[in-house]
Design a protein around this motif. Structure first.
Motif, PDB file in Angstrom:
ATOM      1  N   MET A 117       0.795  -1.296  -0.033  1.00  0.00           N
ATOM      2  CA  MET A 117       0.117  -0.031   0.074  1.00  0.00           C
ATOM      3  C   MET A 117       0.908   1.312  -0.110  1.00  0.00           C
ATOM      4  O   MET A 117       0.467   2.404  -0.699  1.00  0.00           O
ATOM      5  N   GLY A 118       1.796   1.256   0.739  1.00  0.00           N
ATOM      6  CA  GLY A 118       2.699   2.261   0.829  1.00  0.00           C
ATOM      7  C   GLY A 118       3.449   2.841  -0.495  1.00  0.00           C
ATOM      8  O   GLY A 118       3.525   3.794  -0.797  1.00  0.00           O
ATOM      9  N   VAL A 119       3.866   1.508  -1.269  1.00  0.00           N
ATOM     10  CA  VAL A 119       4.437   1.771  -2.475  1.00  0.00           C
ATOM     11  C   VAL A 119       3.595   2.392  -3.389  1.00  0.00           C
ATOM     12  O   VAL A 119       4.034   3.251  -4.220  1.00  0.00           O
ATOM     13  N   PHE A 120       2.299   1.998  -3.430  1.00  0.00           N
ATOM     14  CA  PHE A 120       1.172   2.676  -4.222  1.00  0.00           C
ATOM     15  C   PHE A 120       1.005   3.980  -4.215  1.00  0.00           C
ATOM     16  O   PHE A 120       0.350   4.593  -4.850  1.00  0.00           O
ATOM     17  N   THR A 121       1.145   4.326  -2.860  1.00  0.00           N
ATOM     18  CA  THR A 121       0.474   5.601  -2.501  1.00  0.00           C
ATOM     19  C   THR A 121       1.453   6.809  -2.307  1.00  0.00           C
ATOM     20  O   THR A 121       1.331   7.929  -2.124  1.00  0.00           O
ATOM     21  N   ALA A 122       3.070   6.253  -2.239  1.00  0.00           N
ATOM     22  CA  ALA A 122       3.945   7.357  -2.071  1.00  0.00           C
ATOM     23  C   ALA A 122       4.158   8.465  -3.042  1.00  0.00           C
ATOM     24  O   ALA A 122       4.409   8.129  -4.153  1.00  0.00           O
ATOM     25  N   TYR A 123       4.155   9.630  -2.571  1.00  0.00           N
ATOM     26  CA  TYR A 123       4.565  10.746  -3.614  1.00  0.00           C
ATOM     27  C   TYR A 123       5.935  11.280  -3.349  1.00  0.00           C
ATOM     28  O   TYR A 123       6.047  12.389  -3.726  1.00  0.00           O
ATOM     29  N   ASP A 124       6.657  10.773  -2.383  1.00  0.00           N
ATOM     30  CA  ASP A 124       7.830  11.129  -1.969  1.00  0.00           C
ATOM     31  C   ASP A 124       8.928  10.167  -2.353  1.00  0.00           C
ATOM     32  O   ASP A 124       8.699   9.032  -1.967  1.00  0.00           O
ATOM     33  N   ALA A 125       9.793  10.585  -3.280  1.00  0.00           N
ATOM     34  CA  ALA A 125      10.817   9.245  -3.790  1.00  0.00           C
ATOM     35  C   ALA A 125      11.527   8.478  -2.541  1.00  0.00           C
ATOM     36  O   ALA A 125      11.688   7.214  -2.602  1.00  0.00           O
ATOM     37  N   LEU A 126      12.020   9.131  -1.429  1.00  0.00           N
ATOM     38  CA  LEU A 126      12.715   8.535  -0.463  1.00  0.00           C
ATOM     39  C   LEU A 126      11.585   7.594   0.383  1.00  0.00           C
ATOM     40  O   LEU A 126      11.938   6.428   0.633  1.00  0.00           O
ATOM     41  N   LEU A 127      10.622   8.067   0.702  1.00  0.00           N
ATOM     42  CA  LEU A 127       9.291   7.372   1.017  1.00  0.00           C
ATOM     43  C   LEU A 127       9.176   6.124   0.226  1.00  0.00           C
ATOM     44  O   LEU A 127       9.034   4.778   0.724  1.00  0.00           O
TER      45      LEU A 127
END
Lengths: 478, 457
Positions: A117-127
């Motif tokens: 879920m994190g991968v699909f929602t992250a809009y910050d490259a480091l995140l």
């Protein structure tokens, strides 16, 4: 806030599951994944009315300019929905099974879901990078602890392979970070960087290799058949249904828009790799005797087609690839459920030892045939619409590419129908005489899948509408 | 400055405490109290240097960076005492002396983070090294320990000689020992200065065990009593690095001079990474693997020196913290096991879940997996190199090596979690478990919020 919940619910449930015993983790898994499905349907509804309210930003490491920035666009809503539904299906299927050390098993599964879920929602490259790795670690442990006899070496190879890819991606991310005027990792800043062609030329490869290993695209696929075969089947479902989508998703979100000229320069090379992969994997799938390996190779072929379509540089093929990402996820999970059901009952997965299951287990046979047909992309099933759009897009890009990729469809029909024939028709033997039909949990999961296959096959508009916002963005770029 | 005084005093006091206090437990508590005092005294100095450092008689310069680095070194030593303090008595009779020697080394480290004169550099390096020769040979009855001590002493003396030679040559070229007044960066490079710098690079490379000056490392780390290996391979090494960084960033950065040593140092870095990682792959003993891993990690820390920018400075503090904490933790668990081979870890997860989880987290950190401190440590040194601009080839080598390092770190995890066995484990006390949980928490917190440490620099 809804977006954060998508990550938080499985994460917290996963941590709690580690401490539970007996059937506690199972129940928790079902509850948590049901809640996630509800939330992800909620995000879909919100997305139709007020998409901006799905964004969430909080400070993370101010010194670096990195933020906890999550949000959803159409593609991400769809993939989160797929992840939520996929995990629910998996948990329903395995509800009647007992795994050794269930607390850790369910805990790791749920943590993997949180990572996805994190991968699909992250809009910050480091995140994004952090989640990318976080999704991998639980899967590594799941494969190594509950897998087949060669599991340790195989999953180790898988881990090192993907880790190397991730590190390459990190170099790309750091490099881009230093190009940003305000030193930020935000996706918006990254995608509006004025990069010269020389930079894009090599940046494309550091990102593409990371994603290609995950998908996997020929020649980075060597970890995949072994890992699929050796993993416990619920984990194989996660790997092939959901985690490969990380690669495709990453390609669209973190490669296409960041280095558009780089993509333009190398698109032909990438498509050729994909097409080699399609034909090569299909050819191997035809001669496979092992059911799990056969499906693993067929997955390489399907993913190769989606990847080629993404590079085909037009809206139609991209839309097809996006819809197909969802459908492929559903279909392949269905296939694995049936393979797993056979393996659980008979203890074998070699096709020459099977046959005549239809007579003993008619329900299983019906589901199997429908899902297989959807996997080939027969009209009226969900596989058709995606494949049609992808091929039409590829045709506009280059006729020859389409012709060779089209071979894949024929080959896919050959090995899939061959599989149906060998497994469920034909003469039954002593072993297959003992087959029993599906249990309630498996039946429920498979009926849900077949329902989705038929509904989306006849009326794919909701999915197409959902992803259209994403494809429009790209239309402006090319 | 406070740190230097308090560690030196504590060292002297502890020597005498050993004479009068017979109970070894009490000595340990005394040492823990002393390190706590030093830690607090050091931090108390922070407000006075926050806006800029000050110089003492042209010899010592107290800076913000130095104070924070000391805090990391002292804090890591505190953890080390909490985790492994009770192992001291198993080495030999003179527990008070061992603690005293550790404090002397710490005095050397605090000097290394704040010298502003070449003579002080020499003193710092020597104060750090000589107690180590003794500690390496502390287990007098063991032949391997004796060998380690002698080997370390001989090799160490050579490198000290080389360092001194380098300092002399630089003095000949610049006419001063003062770091800020060396001025070799400006204008054309004096051949004497160039030779001097190269000799200093070699000597310091020896001290941080960079290849090809690393040959002493595996034998010394393997032969020394494990409890001291844990200290020597972590905090002391970080101290040597900070001396390296200070020396080259204040005096030799910029100008035409930096081109000369940057090339040499980047080659040393590449060789260190490759040799450290490839050798670690083939080890059968976890202790020896950790020795090679310390060489490999030194390669990553060298990035910070080569890159010569602010990120490198932040990176080395974070790296020192991440690497020291994780390695001290692994060693602490290792000492509880009877068998130091990889097989000795088989099935540890079933028998001692907490110990296994701790080692897993530390291994993740050493391998640089996100959400552990090691990830941001690697992140900072790599980005320092990428920011530098001309070191991309080195970054690629580093990445390949990082992928290799996963192989040997994960072998321990595989042994603990995926293999079955009956590891022989010494009984573990509640205090040890608490300290271990604290250490895990530190690794994870630094991995999630590295700014908690970096915001001070």
């Amino acid at each position: 806030m809804l977006t954060v919940l998508l990550i938080l619910i499985p994460f917290i449930a996963g941590l709690i599951a580690f401490g539970l015993k007996g059937s506690g983790p199972k129940v928790l898994g079902i509850i948590s994944s049901l809640a996630t499905v509800v939330i992800s349907i909620g995000t879909w509804c919100t997305f139709r009315t007020t998409p901006d309210s799905l964004n969430f930003v909080a400070d993370w490491i101010p010194q670096l300019g990195s933020q906890f920035r999550v949000g959803l666009d159409g593609m991400a809503v769809m993939l989160c929905l797929l992840t939520a539904v996929g995990f629910l299906l998996i948990f329903i299927t395995i509800y009647s099974r007992n795994y050794e050390n269930p607390g850790s098993f369910y805990g790791l599964m749920l943590l993997a879901q949180a990572g996805l879920m994190g991968v699909f929602t992250a809009y910050d490259a480091l995140l994004f990078y952090v989640f990318w790795e976080l999704a991998l670690i639980p899967v590594y442990f799941l494969c190594s602890m509950w897998g087949g006899e060669k599991r340790i070496a195989v999953t180790f190879k898988f881990f090192i392979y993907t880790f190397l890819g991730s590190l390459l991606m990190m170099v790309g991310i750091i490099y881009l970070y230093f190009q940003t005027p305000d030193h930020s990792f935000s996706w918006t800043t990254f995608s509006s960087l004025p990069l010269v062609p020389e930079q894009q030329k090599w940046l494309f490869w550091v990102f593409f290799i990371a994603f290609a290993i995950k998908m996997p695209v020929f020649p980075f696929h060597t970890w995949q058949p072994d890992t699929y075969e050796q993993s416990p089947t619920p984990v194989t479902m996660i790997l092939s249904g959901l985690m490969v989508k990380m690669g495709l998703f990453g390609l669209i979100r973190w490669c296409l828009l960041l280095v558009p000229q780089g993509v333009g320069m190398w698109a032909d090379v990438a498509i050729v790799l994909c097409i080699i992969g399609i034909i090569y994997a299909s050819a191997i799938a035809m001669v496979q005797n092992d059911l799990k390996r056969l499906i693993a190779y067929s997955s390489i072929a399907h993913i190769g087609l989606m990847c080629a379509a993404i590079f085909a540089d037009n809206e139609q093929s991209l839309q097809g690839a996006l819809v197909q990402m969802f459908n492929h996820g559903i279909n392949i999970i269905g296939l694995w459920i049936i393979v797993d059901a056979i393996q659980q009952r008979l203890g074998v997965k070699n096709m020459d030892q099977l046959g005549g299951i239809a007579r003993k287990a008619p329900r299983m046979a019906i589901f199997f045939v429908i899902i297989c047909l959807a996997n080939i992309g027969l009209p009226l099933t969900n596989g058709f619409i995606g494949e049609f759009l992808m091929f039409s897009g590829l045709f506009q890009y280059n006729h020859w590419f389409m012709a060779f990729a089209g071979l894949g469809i024929i080959l896919s029909a050959v090995y899939t129908l061959g599989m149906i024939q060998k497994v469920i028709f034909g003469e039954s033997n002593d072993l297959t005489e003992t087959t029993t039909d599906l249990q309630p949990g498996e039946t429920l999961a498979l009926s849900l899948i077949v329902m989705m296959i038929l509904v989306l096959g006849v009326y794919p508009k909701p999915m197409l509408d959902l992803v259209s916002s994403t494809t429009e963005v790209f239309n402006k770029v090319f | 400055m406070n740190a230097l005084i308090s560690t030196a005093l504590s060292g002297v006091v502890l020597m005498f405490v050993g004479l009068f206090v017979r109970n070894k437990q009490h000595i340990k508590f005394f040492a823990i109290a002393a390190i706590l005092i030093a830690f607090i005294a050091n931090l108390a100095q922070y407000p006075s240097v926050e806006l800029g450092g000050y110089v003492m008689y042209g010899m010592i310069e107290v800076t913000k960076f130095g104070v924070i680095f000391n805090a990391v070194a002292l804090g890591a030593t505190l953890l080390y005492f909490l985790l492994s303090g009770s192992e001291f008595e198993k080495v030999g009779e003179h527990v008070g002396d061992y603690f005293a020697l550790i404090f002397f080394i710490l005095a050397g480290i605090t000097l290394a983070s704040s010298f502003s004169n070449l003579l002080m550099l020499f003193l710092a390096i020597e104060i750090m090294s000589i107690p180590q020769y003794i500690l390496a040979g502390a287990d007098k009855k063991s032949l391997k320990s004796n060998e380690a001590s002698l080997k370390y002493f001989l090799m160490g003396s050579f490198s000290t000689g080389i360092l001194l030679m380098g300092i002399t040559l630089i003095y000949g070229a610049a006419g001063t020992f003062d770091l800020s007044g060396l001025g070799v960066g400006a204008g054309s490079v004096h051949p004497l200065a160039l030779c001097g710098i190269i000799l200093i690079v070699f000597a310091l490379s020896f001290k941080v065990s960079a290849a090809p000056f690393h040959f002493w490392t595996p034998d010394v780390y393997d032969g020394s009593p494990t409890v001291f290996t844990s200290f020597m391979s972590t905090i002391v090494k970080a101290g040597a690095f900070v001396a390296f960084l200070r020396m080259f960033h204040t005096s030799f950065a910029g100008g035409s001079i930096s081109q000369h040593w940057t090339l040499i140092l980047s080659i040393i870095t590449a060789v260190t990474l490759v040799i450290g990682n490839f050798s670690a792959v083939f080890q059968q003993s976890v202790k020896r693997m950790l020795a090679y891993s310390s060489i490999a990690q030194a390669g990553f820390m060298l990035f910070a020196v080569v890159a010569m920018n602010n990120l490198g400075g932040q990176g080395i503090v974070l790296y020192a913290a991440a690497y020291s904490i994780a390695t001290i933790g692994v060693f602490a668990v290792l000492m509880k096991l009877k068998d130091y081979t990889f097989e000795g870890f088989n099935g540890l997860a079933r028998k001692q879940p907490l110990l296994a989880a701790a080692v897993a987290v530390f291994m993740f950190s050493l391998a640089g997996i996100p959400v552990t401190a090691g990830f941001f440590a690697k992140y900072f040194v790599l980005s320092a190199a990428i920011q530098h601009g001309h070191l991309l080839w080195l970054v690629i080598i580093a990445i390949l090596c990082a992928a290799i390092s996963v192989y040997y770190y994960f072998r321990v995890i595989i042994a603990m979690y995926f293999k079955t066995g009956e590891p022989e484990v010494e009984p573990v006390s509640g205090g040890f478990k608490a300290a271990l949980i604290l250490t895990i928490a530190l690794v994870l917190v630094l991995g999630l919020f590295p700014n908690l440490l970096l915001c001070w620099i």
